[in-house]
Design a protein around this motif. Structure first.
Motif, PDB file in Angstrom:
ATOM      1  N   THR A  36       9.978   8.895  -0.777  1.00  0.00           N
ATOM      2  CA  THR A  36       9.631   9.678  -2.512  1.00  0.00           C
ATOM      3  C   THR A  36       8.268   8.881  -1.941  1.00  0.00           C
ATOM      4  OG1 THR A  36      10.288   7.926  -3.501  1.00  0.00           O
ATOM      5  CG2 THR A  36      11.929   9.302  -2.737  1.00  0.00           C
ATOM      6  N   LEU A  37       7.659   9.884  -2.743  1.00  0.00           N
ATOM      7  CA  LEU A  37       6.124  10.576  -3.113  1.00  0.00           C
ATOM      8  C   LEU A  37       6.505   8.423  -3.604  1.00  0.00           C
ATOM      9  CD1 LEU A  37       3.457  10.881  -2.597  1.00  0.00           C
ATOM     10  CD2 LEU A  37       4.072  13.226  -3.891  1.00  0.00           C
ATOM     11  N   PRO A  38       6.878   8.372  -4.770  1.00  0.00           N
ATOM     12  CA  PRO A  38       6.403   7.253  -5.570  1.00  0.00           C
ATOM     13  C   PRO A  38       6.765   5.978  -4.834  1.00  0.00           C
ATOM     14  CG  PRO A  38       7.605   8.426  -7.015  1.00  0.00           C
ATOM     15  CD  PRO A  38       7.952   9.255  -5.607  1.00  0.00           C
ATOM     16  N   GLN A  39       7.292   5.848  -3.990  1.00  0.00           N
ATOM     17  CA  GLN A  39       7.742   4.712  -3.067  1.00  0.00           C
ATOM     18  C   GLN A  39       6.068   4.742  -2.083  1.00  0.00           C
ATOM     19  OE1 GLN A  39      11.302   6.044  -1.480  1.00  0.00           O
ATOM     20  NE2 GLN A  39      12.312   4.313  -0.715  1.00  0.00           N
ATOM     21  N   VAL A  40       5.663   5.667  -1.114  1.00  0.00           N
ATOM     22  CA  VAL A  40       4.422   5.864  -0.313  1.00  0.00           C
ATOM     23  C   VAL A  40       3.271   5.289  -1.870  1.00  0.00           C
ATOM     24  CG1 VAL A  40       2.484   7.129   0.214  1.00  0.00           C
ATOM     25  CG2 VAL A  40       5.210   8.146   0.522  1.00  0.00           C
ATOM     26  N   TYR A  41       3.176   5.286  -3.099  1.00  0.00           N
ATOM     27  CA  TYR A  41       2.196   5.086  -3.806  1.00  0.00           C
ATOM     28  C   TYR A  41       2.551   3.860  -3.845  1.00  0.00           C
ATOM     29  CZ  TYR A  41       0.241   9.704  -4.315  1.00  0.00           C
ATOM     30  OH  TYR A  41      -0.263  11.177  -4.354  1.00  0.00           O
ATOM     31  N   ARG A  42       3.585   3.185  -3.671  1.00  0.00           N
ATOM     32  CA  ARG A  42       3.855   1.253  -4.570  1.00  0.00           C
ATOM     33  C   ARG A  42       3.419   1.179  -3.240  1.00  0.00           C
ATOM     34  NH1 ARG A  42       8.199   3.527  -7.174  1.00  0.00           N
ATOM     35  NH2 ARG A  42       9.988   3.001  -5.464  1.00  0.00           N
ATOM     36  N   THR A  43       4.037   1.526  -2.133  1.00  0.00           N
ATOM     37  CA  THR A  43       3.925   1.074  -0.971  1.00  0.00           C
ATOM     38  C   THR A  43       2.182   0.439   0.148  1.00  0.00           C
ATOM     39  OG1 THR A  43       5.545   1.206  -0.382  1.00  0.00           O
ATOM     40  CG2 THR A  43       3.863   0.737   1.489  1.00  0.00           C
ATOM     41  N   LEU A  44       1.283   2.207  -0.589  1.00  0.00           N
ATOM     42  CA  LEU A  44      -0.225   1.674  -0.418  1.00  0.00           C
ATOM     43  C   LEU A  44      -1.094   0.696  -1.481  1.00  0.00           C
ATOM     44  CD1 LEU A  44      -1.057   5.629  -0.311  1.00  0.00           C
ATOM     45  CD2 LEU A  44      -0.859   3.860   1.299  1.00  0.00           C
ATOM     46  N   ALA A  45      -0.138   0.674  -2.406  1.00  0.00           N
ATOM     47  CA  ALA A  45      -0.830  -0.426  -3.754  1.00  0.00           C
ATOM     48  C   ALA A  45      -0.480  -1.609  -3.369  1.00  0.00           C
ATOM     49  CB  ALA A  45      -0.040   0.157  -5.202  1.00  0.00           C
ATOM     50  N   LYS A  46       0.036  -1.542  -2.524  1.00  0.00           N
ATOM     51  CA  LYS A  46       0.647  -3.624  -1.719  1.00  0.00           C
ATOM     52  C   LYS A  46      -0.099  -3.223  -1.349  1.00  0.00           C
ATOM     53  CE  LYS A  46       5.670  -3.876  -3.939  1.00  0.00           C
ATOM     54  NZ  LYS A  46       6.949  -3.744  -3.356  1.00  0.00           N
ATOM     55  N   LEU A  47       0.044  -2.817   0.783  1.00  0.00           N
ATOM     56  CA  LEU A  47      -1.177  -2.802   1.381  1.00  0.00           C
ATOM     57  C   LEU A  47      -2.602  -2.974   1.336  1.00  0.00           C
ATOM     58  CD1 LEU A  47       0.583  -0.033   3.968  1.00  0.00           C
ATOM     59  CD2 LEU A  47       0.955  -2.919   3.348  1.00  0.00           C
ATOM     60  N   CYS A  48      -2.717  -2.900  -0.096  1.00  0.00           N
ATOM     61  CA  CYS A  48      -4.238  -2.918  -0.931  1.00  0.00           C
ATOM     62  C   CYS A  48      -4.158  -4.150  -0.938  1.00  0.00           C
ATOM     63  CB  CYS A  48      -4.570  -1.930  -1.602  1.00  0.00           C
ATOM     64  SG  CYS A  48      -5.086   0.384  -1.750  1.00  0.00           S
ATOM     65  N   GLU A  49      -3.484  -4.358  -2.009  1.00  0.00           N
ATOM     66  CA  GLU A  49      -3.304  -5.692  -2.288  1.00  0.00           C
ATOM     67  C   GLU A  49      -3.315  -7.223  -1.513  1.00  0.00           C
ATOM     68  OE1 GLU A  49      -0.107  -7.173  -4.444  1.00  0.00           O
ATOM     69  OE2 GLU A  49      -0.718  -4.966  -6.222  1.00  0.00           O
ATOM     70  N   ARG A  50      -2.605  -6.887   0.212  1.00  0.00           N
ATOM     71  CA  ARG A  50      -2.402  -7.479   1.527  1.00  0.00           C
ATOM     72  C   ARG A  50      -4.404  -7.306   1.889  1.00  0.00           C
ATOM     73  NH1 ARG A  50       2.884  -5.555   3.117  1.00  0.00           N
ATOM     74  NH2 ARG A  50       1.967  -7.295   5.324  1.00  0.00           N
ATOM     75  N   GLU A  51      -4.562  -6.676   1.642  1.00  0.00           N
ATOM     76  CA  GLU A  51      -6.366  -6.044   2.173  1.00  0.00           C
ATOM     77  C   GLU A  51      -6.027  -5.462   4.008  1.00  0.00           C
ATOM     78  OE1 GLU A  51      -8.430  -9.321   1.920  1.00  0.00           O
ATOM     79  OE2 GLU A  51      -9.171  -9.207  -0.111  1.00  0.00           O
ATOM     80  N   LEU A  52      -4.904  -4.768   3.711  1.00  0.00           N
ATOM     81  CA  LEU A  52      -4.859  -4.141   5.330  1.00  0.00           C
ATOM     82  C   LEU A  52      -5.276  -3.121   5.036  1.00  0.00           C
ATOM     83  CD1 LEU A  52      -0.757  -5.528   5.406  1.00  0.00           C
ATOM     84  CD2 LEU A  52      -2.575  -6.131   6.332  1.00  0.00           C
ATOM     85  N   VAL A  53      -5.163  -2.218   3.969  1.00  0.00           N
ATOM     86  CA  VAL A  53      -5.628  -0.707   3.664  1.00  0.00           C
ATOM     87  C   VAL A  53      -6.084  -0.814   2.483  1.00  0.00           C
ATOM     88  CG1 VAL A  53      -3.581   0.146   4.824  1.00  0.00           C
ATOM     89  CG2 VAL A  53      -4.395  -0.029   1.966  1.00  0.00           C
ATOM     90  N   GLU A  54      -7.623  -0.231   2.581  1.00  0.00           N
ATOM     91  CA  GLU A  54      -8.696   0.034   1.820  1.00  0.00           C
ATOM     92  C   GLU A  54      -8.583   1.832   1.441  1.00  0.00           C
ATOM     93  OE1 GLU A  54     -11.975  -1.577   3.529  1.00  0.00           O
ATOM     94  OE2 GLU A  54     -12.133  -0.295   4.445  1.00  0.00           O
ATOM     95  N   PHE A  55      -9.534   2.093  -0.111  1.00  0.00           N
ATOM     96  CA  PHE A  55      -9.960   3.452  -0.176  1.00  0.00           C
ATOM     97  C   PHE A  55     -10.781   4.034  -0.360  1.00  0.00           C
ATOM     98  CE2 PHE A  55      -7.592   2.024  -3.608  1.00  0.00           C
ATOM     99  CZ  PHE A  55      -8.162   2.130  -5.172  1.00  0.00           C
ATOM    100  N   GLN A  56     -11.211   5.424  -0.040  1.00  0.00           N
ATOM    101  CA  GLN A  56     -12.678   5.758  -0.731  1.00  0.00           C
ATOM    102  C   GLN A  56     -11.694   6.704  -1.574  1.00  0.00           C
ATOM    103  OE1 GLN A  56     -15.853   5.339   0.067  1.00  0.00           O
ATOM    104  NE2 GLN A  56     -15.000   2.947   0.887  1.00  0.00           N
ATOM    105  N   VAL A  57     -12.847   7.069  -2.546  1.00  0.00           N
ATOM    106  CA  VAL A  57     -12.010   8.257  -3.910  1.00  0.00           C
ATOM    107  C   VAL A  57     -13.278   8.720  -3.475  1.00  0.00           C
ATOM    108  CG1 VAL A  57     -12.521   9.423  -6.074  1.00  0.00           C
ATOM    109  CG2 VAL A  57     -11.977   6.264  -6.065  1.00  0.00           C
ATOM    110  N   ASP A  58     -12.139  10.663  -3.345  1.00  0.00           N
ATOM    111  CA  ASP A  58     -12.548  11.663  -2.839  1.00  0.00           C
ATOM    112  C   ASP A  58     -12.597  12.406  -3.772  1.00  0.00           C
ATOM    113  OD1 ASP A  58     -13.688  14.046  -1.503  1.00  0.00           O
ATOM    114  OD2 ASP A  58     -11.004  14.134  -0.268  1.00  0.00           O
ATOM    115  N   PRO A  59     -13.842  13.222  -5.015  1.00  0.00           N
ATOM    116  CA  PRO A  59     -14.429  13.964  -5.752  1.00  0.00           C
ATOM    117  C   PRO A  59     -13.538  15.028  -5.160  1.00  0.00           C
ATOM    118  CG  PRO A  59     -15.874  12.661  -5.548  1.00  0.00           C
ATOM    119  CD  PRO A  59     -15.520  12.538  -4.228  1.00  0.00           C
ATOM    120  N   ARG A  60     -13.124  16.017  -6.278  1.00  0.00           N
ATOM    121  CA  ARG A  60     -12.649  17.298  -6.407  1.00  0.00           C
ATOM    122  C   ARG A  60     -12.783  18.129  -6.942  1.00  0.00           C
ATOM    123  NH1 ARG A  60      -6.668  16.089  -1.993  1.00  0.00           N
ATOM    124  NH2 ARG A  60      -8.295  13.877  -0.670  1.00  0.00           N
TER     125      ARG A  60
END
Length: 186
Positions: A36-60
């Motif tokens: 589910t989409l909530p699972q995706v977002y929770r996993t992304l947050a964990k991956l960020c905490e583990r410094e495996l992914v990072e993000f940039q904010v894309d203004p829309r």
């Protein structure tokens, strides 16, 4: 496994959480792994905490800003290490673990894809060589009064035959794909 799926998809290109969820509901549904989409977002947050992914904010304009995720160097190493770990097939044919390993690990190298195919093919060939005991199950039926044992036996046998036919087709796909990959030059 969702960690690995996300790392593998981000290895292909930067994506937002929404885009990842959309892919998993679209073309990714054929992997056989549902999220589910909530699972995706929770996993992304964990991956960020583990410094495996990072993000940039894309203004829309006119829409909420989006976080667009990319792999870090550590995320790339983690994905490659996972792809190079020994693959062990699951007892169930066409298990989502195989497809995740084949697609996301295999894209990291021809040798990984071929080795994964070989292991899966050998395992499935051995699996169909092992005698099945559907007859023993059918012979031992002692169902409740509402079940006709002859009819139950027919249904069980039909389900068993479907599984064997499906596995045979899967083995055929593995053989053809492996031959194609082995015969293609780099």
């Amino acid at each position: 496994m969702l960690d690995t799926v996300i790392l593998g998809l981000l290895a292909l290109r930067p994506l937002s959480g929404y885009d990842l969820g959309k892919w998993m509901d679209g073309p990714g549904r054929f992997i056989g792994y549902r999220v589910t989409l909530p699972q995706v977002y929770r996993t992304l947050a964990k991956l960020c905490e583990r410094e495996l992914v990072e993000f940039q904010v894309d203004p829309r304009e006119g829409k909420p800003d989006a976080k667009v995720y990319t792999l870090t160097a550590s995320g790339r190493r983690t994905l490659l290490e996972w792809a190079r770990t020994p693959y062990e097939p699951a007892p169930r044919p066409m298990d989502p673990d195989f497809m995740v390993r084949f697609l996301l690990g295999g894209m990291l190298g021809r040798d990984i894809a071929i080795e994964t195919l070989r292991i899966e093919l050998d395992y499935r060939r051995n699996q169909v060589r092992t005698p099945t005991r559907i007859g023993e199950l059918v012979d031992a039926l002692a169902p409740v009064d509402e079940i006709d044992p002859r009819w139950a036996a027919r249904v069980l046998q039909a389900g068993h035959e479907q599984g064997r036919a499906s596995t045979a087709a899967y083995i055929g796909w593995l053989e053809v794909t492996l031959a194609d990959f082995e015969n293609q030059a780099d």
